[in-house]
Enzyme design. Structure first.
Site, PDB file in Angstrom:
ATOM      1  N   ASP A 297     -10.217 -15.309 -33.027  1.00  0.00           N
ATOM      2  CA  ASP A 297     -10.462 -14.505 -33.985  1.00  0.00           C
ATOM      3  C   ASP A 297     -10.646 -13.006 -34.026  1.00  0.00           C
ATOM      4  O   ASP A 297     -11.484 -12.612 -34.462  1.00  0.00           O
ATOM      5  CB  ASP A 297     -11.306 -14.934 -35.021  1.00  0.00           C
ATOM      6  CG  ASP A 297     -11.208 -16.366 -35.674  1.00  0.00           C
ATOM      7  OD1 ASP A 297     -10.126 -17.022 -35.183  1.00  0.00           O
ATOM      8  OD2 ASP A 297     -11.990 -16.861 -36.305  1.00  0.00           O
TER       9      ASP A 297
ATOM     10  N   CYS B 225     -17.286 -19.142 -34.442  1.00  0.00           N
ATOM     11  CA  CYS B 225     -15.717 -19.593 -34.216  1.00  0.00           C
ATOM     12  C   CYS B 225     -15.442 -19.904 -32.817  1.00  0.00           C
ATOM     13  O   CYS B 225     -14.818 -20.889 -32.202  1.00  0.00           O
ATOM     14  CB  CYS B 225     -14.823 -18.726 -34.848  1.00  0.00           C
ATOM     15  SG  CYS B 225     -14.595 -18.830 -36.705  1.00  0.00           S
TER      16      CYS B 225
ATOM     17  N   LYS C  87      -5.810 -20.781 -39.317  1.00  0.00           N
ATOM     18  CA  LYS C  87      -6.759 -21.609 -39.765  1.00  0.00           C
ATOM     19  C   LYS C  87      -7.409 -21.256 -40.940  1.00  0.00           C
ATOM     20  O   LYS C  87      -7.312 -19.981 -41.116  1.00  0.00           O
ATOM     21  CB  LYS C  87      -7.844 -21.944 -38.807  1.00  0.00           C
ATOM     22  CG  LYS C  87      -8.719 -20.734 -38.387  1.00  0.00           C
ATOM     23  CD  LYS C  87      -9.512 -21.182 -37.152  1.00  0.00           C
ATOM     24  CE  LYS C  87     -10.455 -19.896 -36.608  1.00  0.00           C
ATOM     25  NZ  LYS C  87     -11.363 -19.426 -37.520  1.00  0.00           N
TER      26      LYS C  87
HETATM   27  C1  VGL Z   1     -16.204 -16.640 -38.164  1.00  0.00           C
HETATM   28  C2  VGL Z   1     -17.970 -16.197 -39.875  1.00  0.00           C
HETATM   29  C3  VGL Z   1     -17.165 -16.898 -40.905  1.00  0.00           C
HETATM   30  C4  VGL Z   1     -15.717 -16.424 -36.872  1.00  0.00           C
HETATM   31  C5  VGL Z   1     -15.570 -16.999 -39.372  1.00  0.00           C
HETATM   32  O1  VGL Z   1     -14.777 -15.956 -36.585  1.00  0.00           O
HETATM   33  O2  VGL Z   1     -16.649 -16.605 -35.909  1.00  0.00           O
HETATM   34  N1  VGL Z   1     -17.420 -16.333 -38.416  1.00  0.00           N
HETATM   35  N2  VGL Z   1     -15.701 -16.911 -40.674  1.00  0.00           N
END
Ligand code: VGL
Length: 193
Positions: A9, A143, A101
């Protein structure tokens, strides 16, 4: 022994200026690119994930107007928007598999997503005979944590490259790294890569 690099991410919404900016996100993006320039050929597969939420609705309670930054979050990484794109500081040339995702639901782990071909990350690692995985990206306490735990459950040896991750909270990131170490992950600097 086949190795994988899992890049979690590294997206505009999770780096400076994004909807859910994580301090140090841009630095992670640049450092991962430098690491790839030196080490991409060490890996049989390089898998990068993107959170890829629906524009409509709250994605299974994941988005909230008054988020708690634990289970609910400001609107982020809506599919096809600039916020959901990889941070431009991340060089994606060496990425072999792009995973999306979170379509309509929370999905912290890249193992919950699929590649463009519809394969799970588990299937990609198994097909490539991967026995160990190095994990980098954002966010350490969410994540990265969930993806690394799933990688361990998948049965590969996991290393967290500690200078190539950034977290939402300092304490929760420390706790996540401790939890990962207890679960069997090695915590090492990328200079050990
Ligand atoms: C994430 C918070 C909400 C991440 C994703 O990528 O860690 N954190 N959605």
């Amino acid at each position: 022994m086949s190795r994988a690099l899992l890049i979690i991410d590294v997206q505009n919404d999770f780096t400076e200026g994004g909807a859910l900016a994580v301090a140090g996100g841009d630095a992670v993006a640049s450092a991962v690119s430098a690491f790839l320039a030196a080490h991409a050929s060490d890996y049989a597969v390089i898998v990068a994930s993107r959170d890829w939420h629906h524009a409509d609705g709250d994605n299974g309670g994941h988005f909230a107007a008054a988020p708690d930054f634990i289970d609910t979050w400001p609107r982020h990484c809506v599919a096809g928007t600039d916020g959901a794109a990889y941070d431009p500081l991340l060089s994606t040339d060496a990425v072999t598999h792009h995973v999306q995702k979170g379509q309509g639901k929370p999905a912290y782990s890249m193992f919950e997503g699929t590649t463009q071909n519809g394969d799970t990350v588990g299937a990609v690692l198994t097909a490539a005979g991967v026995l160990s995985a190095d994990v980098v990206g954002i966010a350490t306490d969410h994540c990265v944590r969930a993806s690394a735990l799933d990688a361990i459950t998948h049965g590969v040896h996991v290393r967290i490259l500690t200078d190539l991750v950034a977290g939402v909270g300092a304490e929760s990131s420390e706790a996540a790294l401790a939890e990962l170490a207890h679960a069997g992950a090695e915590l090492v600097p990328s200079t050990d890569g």
